[in-house]
Design a protein around this motif. Structure first.
Motif, PDB file in Angstrom:
ATOM      1  N   ALA A  43     -18.426 -26.149 -39.070  1.00 57.81           N
ATOM      2  CA  ALA A  43     -18.184 -27.549 -39.428  1.00 57.81           C
ATOM      3  C   ALA A  43     -17.275 -27.651 -40.645  1.00 57.81           C
ATOM      4  CB  ALA A  43     -19.517 -28.257 -39.696  1.00 57.81           C
ATOM      5  N   GLN A  44     -17.487 -26.767 -41.619  1.00 56.77           N
ATOM      6  CA  GLN A  44     -16.655 -26.806 -42.820  1.00 56.77           C
ATOM      7  C   GLN A  44     -15.221 -26.393 -42.514  1.00 56.77           C
ATOM      8  OE1 GLN A  44     -17.635 -28.059 -45.772  1.00 56.77           O
ATOM      9  NE2 GLN A  44     -15.462 -27.898 -46.315  1.00 56.77           N
ATOM     10  N   ALA A  45     -15.058 -25.431 -41.615  1.00 64.03           N
ATOM     11  CA  ALA A  45     -13.706 -25.018 -41.232  1.00 64.03           C
ATOM     12  C   ALA A  45     -12.938 -26.183 -40.634  1.00 64.03           C
ATOM     13  CB  ALA A  45     -13.776 -23.856 -40.252  1.00 64.03           C
ATOM     14  N   GLU A  46     -13.625 -27.019 -39.848  1.00 68.07           N
ATOM     15  CA  GLU A  46     -12.974 -28.195 -39.276  1.00 68.07           C
ATOM     16  C   GLU A  46     -12.634 -29.202 -40.378  1.00 68.07           C
ATOM     17  OE1 GLU A  46     -11.291 -30.892 -36.660  1.00 68.07           O
ATOM     18  OE2 GLU A  46     -11.680 -28.739 -36.504  1.00 68.07           O
ATOM     19  N   MET A  47     -13.527 -29.346 -41.352  1.00 71.45           N
ATOM     20  CA  MET A  47     -13.233 -30.210 -42.487  1.00 71.45           C
ATOM     21  C   MET A  47     -11.995 -29.726 -43.235  1.00 71.45           C
ATOM     22  SD  MET A  47     -15.443 -32.711 -42.771  1.00 71.45           S
ATOM     23  CE  MET A  47     -15.180 -33.110 -44.496  1.00 71.45           C
ATOM     24  N   ASP A  48     -11.944 -28.421 -43.469  1.00 69.41           N
ATOM     25  CA  ASP A  48     -10.805 -27.854 -44.190  1.00 69.41           C
ATOM     26  C   ASP A  48      -9.513 -28.031 -43.395  1.00 69.41           C
ATOM     27  OD1 ASP A  48     -12.611 -27.094 -46.126  1.00 69.41           O
ATOM     28  OD2 ASP A  48     -12.738 -25.008 -45.446  1.00 69.41           O
ATOM     29  N   ARG A  49      -9.604 -27.883 -42.082  1.00 61.29           N
ATOM     30  CA  ARG A  49      -8.415 -28.049 -41.240  1.00 61.29           C
ATOM     31  C   ARG A  49      -7.861 -29.458 -41.366  1.00 61.29           C
ATOM     32  NH1 ARG A  49      -6.739 -30.036 -36.607  1.00 61.29           N
ATOM     33  NH2 ARG A  49      -8.752 -30.993 -36.116  1.00 61.29           N
ATOM     34  N   GLN A  50      -8.759 -30.433 -41.488  1.00 61.58           N
ATOM     35  CA  GLN A  50      -8.335 -31.824 -41.633  1.00 61.58           C
ATOM     36  C   GLN A  50      -8.044 -32.208 -43.089  1.00 61.58           C
ATOM     37  OE1 GLN A  50     -10.733 -34.733 -39.394  1.00 61.58           O
ATOM     38  NE2 GLN A  50     -11.756 -33.021 -38.401  1.00 61.58           N
ATOM     39  N   GLU A  51      -8.207 -31.228 -43.982  1.00 60.18           N
ATOM     40  CA  GLU A  51      -7.983 -31.451 -45.410  1.00 60.18           C
ATOM     41  C   GLU A  51      -8.859 -32.581 -45.945  1.00 60.18           C
ATOM     42  OE1 GLU A  51      -3.781 -31.955 -45.965  1.00 60.18           O
ATOM     43  OE2 GLU A  51      -3.359 -29.825 -45.631  1.00 60.18           O
ATOM     44  N   GLY A  53     -12.552 -33.577 -47.883  1.00 62.64           N
ATOM     45  CA  GLY A  53     -13.498 -33.008 -48.832  1.00 62.64           C
ATOM     46  C   GLY A  53     -14.515 -34.031 -49.281  1.00 62.64           C
ATOM     47  N   TRP A  54     -15.743 -33.574 -49.496  1.00 64.72           N
ATOM     48  CA  TRP A  54     -16.822 -34.456 -49.913  1.00 64.72           C
ATOM     49  C   TRP A  54     -17.368 -34.086 -51.291  1.00 64.72           C
ATOM     50  CZ3 TRP A  54     -19.189 -33.491 -44.460  1.00 64.72           C
ATOM     51  CH2 TRP A  54     -18.589 -34.375 -43.531  1.00 64.72           C
ATOM     52  N   GLY A  55     -16.749 -33.114 -51.949  1.00 60.47           N
ATOM     53  CA  GLY A  55     -17.262 -32.658 -53.230  1.00 60.47           C
ATOM     54  C   GLY A  55     -18.423 -31.699 -53.095  1.00 60.47           C
ATOM     55  N   LEU A  56     -18.849 -31.479 -51.874  1.00 60.01           N
ATOM     56  CA  LEU A  56     -19.936 -30.551 -51.550  1.00 60.01           C
ATOM     57  C   LEU A  56     -19.662 -30.048 -50.141  1.00 60.01           C
ATOM     58  CD1 LEU A  56     -22.846 -29.454 -52.379  1.00 60.01           C
ATOM     59  CD2 LEU A  56     -23.742 -31.358 -51.005  1.00 60.01           C
ATOM     60  N   THR A  57     -19.623 -28.743 -49.958  1.00 65.42           N
ATOM     61  CA  THR A  57     -19.344 -28.227 -48.622  1.00 65.42           C
ATOM     62  C   THR A  57     -20.587 -28.320 -47.744  1.00 65.42           C
ATOM     63  OG1 THR A  57     -19.986 -25.931 -49.075  1.00 65.42           O
ATOM     64  CG2 THR A  57     -17.701 -26.584 -49.626  1.00 65.42           C
ATOM     65  N   VAL A  58     -20.373 -28.274 -46.442  1.00 62.73           N
ATOM     66  CA  VAL A  58     -21.505 -28.321 -45.515  1.00 62.73           C
ATOM     67  C   VAL A  58     -22.404 -27.098 -45.690  1.00 62.73           C
ATOM     68  CG1 VAL A  58     -22.205 -28.512 -43.097  1.00 62.73           C
ATOM     69  CG2 VAL A  58     -20.161 -29.718 -43.892  1.00 62.73           C
ATOM     70  N   PRO A  59     -21.849 -25.865 -45.830  1.00 61.54           N
ATOM     71  CA  PRO A  59     -22.741 -24.722 -46.090  1.00 61.54           C
ATOM     72  C   PRO A  59     -23.555 -24.883 -47.368  1.00 61.54           C
ATOM     73  CG  PRO A  59     -20.622 -23.928 -45.309  1.00 61.54           C
ATOM     74  CD  PRO A  59     -20.469 -25.408 -45.565  1.00 61.54           C
ATOM     75  N   GLU A  60     -22.940 -25.420 -48.420  1.00 66.08           N
ATOM     76  CA  GLU A  60     -23.696 -25.646 -49.656  1.00 66.08           C
ATOM     77  C   GLU A  60     -24.803 -26.668 -49.435  1.00 66.08           C
ATOM     78  OE1 GLU A  60     -20.148 -24.870 -52.967  1.00 66.08           O
ATOM     79  OE2 GLU A  60     -20.470 -26.871 -52.112  1.00 66.08           O
TER      80      GLU A  60
END
Length: 217
Positions: A43-51, A53-60
């Motif tokens: 899920a985070q990789a998809e977030m990064d691909r779309q550039e 950010g939420w200030g907190l990653t999904v894994p975190e």
């Protein structure tokens, strides 16, 4: 922007059992937690691909939930926690199914609830209250709301699916015609979940007791 409502069924205690349990997972929980962590990275990789950010990653965010808190003060941390919570639910639940798509679900369900109240449905059976009412009682902490300030989750006990369907069925001929299709769909889906739940009661390993709703988009 349209919002998609989907749903799945799970054992509520299994979902809750992951929150704050990171230090004492059972072997099966450890296996599922591995899947959750991989899904969070995806899920985070998809977030990064779309550039994005939420200030907190999904894994975190997932690790926070597994450690028993949702304490990040990042402005959009609620989005990350919602994504992580959905991963926890998905790894404990049946396959998700689509419920409906609405451009403004909060507005629609507010109007639907008021119409059902008008024709005599009791307040504790109103669909907006459970489809958009948040996670069920018993969760050890509250998640911050996402940046759109609307609850991402809802829940309903499977044992109450038939009473809700029967209450809607009893008033279907008296509601405004603008709502008859949606109420018919509610009845159909709740009847189906009730039938599945009843048929599964004789299966030893079946313990699912809750419908979990997800609102995304």
């Amino acid at each position: 922007m349209s919002r998609i409502i989907s749903y799945s069924t799970a054992d509520k205690s299994h979902v809750i059992g992951f929150l704050g349990a990171a230090d004492h997972f059972t072997e099966e929980q450890q296996r599922l937690a591995g899947i959750m962590r991989q899904n969070a990275r995806t899920a985070q990789a998809e977030m990064d691909r779309q550039e994005l950010g939420w200030g907190l990653t999904v894994p975190e965010a997932l690790e926070h939930l597994l450690d028993g808190h949702a304490s990040s003060t990042a402005p959009a941390s609620g989005n990350a926690y919602a994504a992580a919570m959905q991963i926890v639910i998905d790894c404990n639940a049946s396959d998700a199914m689509d419920w409906a798509v609405y451009s403004k679900p909060a507005t629609f369900f507010d109007a639907l609830d008021r119409e059902l109240l008008r024709v005599g449905v009791s307040a504790d059976l109103l669909p907006g209250a459970f489809i958009m009412g948040g996670l069920p009682a018993g969760f050890p902490f509250r998640l911050p709301l996402p940046s759109h300030a609307m609850e991402n989750f809802g829940s309903w006990p499977l044992e109450k699916s038939l009473p809700a369907a029967e209450a809607y069925r009893a008033v279907l001929d008296r509601v405004d015609e603008d709502f008859t299709y949606e109420i018919g769909q509610l009845i159909e889906k709740l009847d189906e979940e009730h039938e599945n739940w009843v048929e599964s009661q004789d299966i030893d390993w079946y313990t699912q007791d809750t419908i979990f709703f997800s609102i995304t988009g």
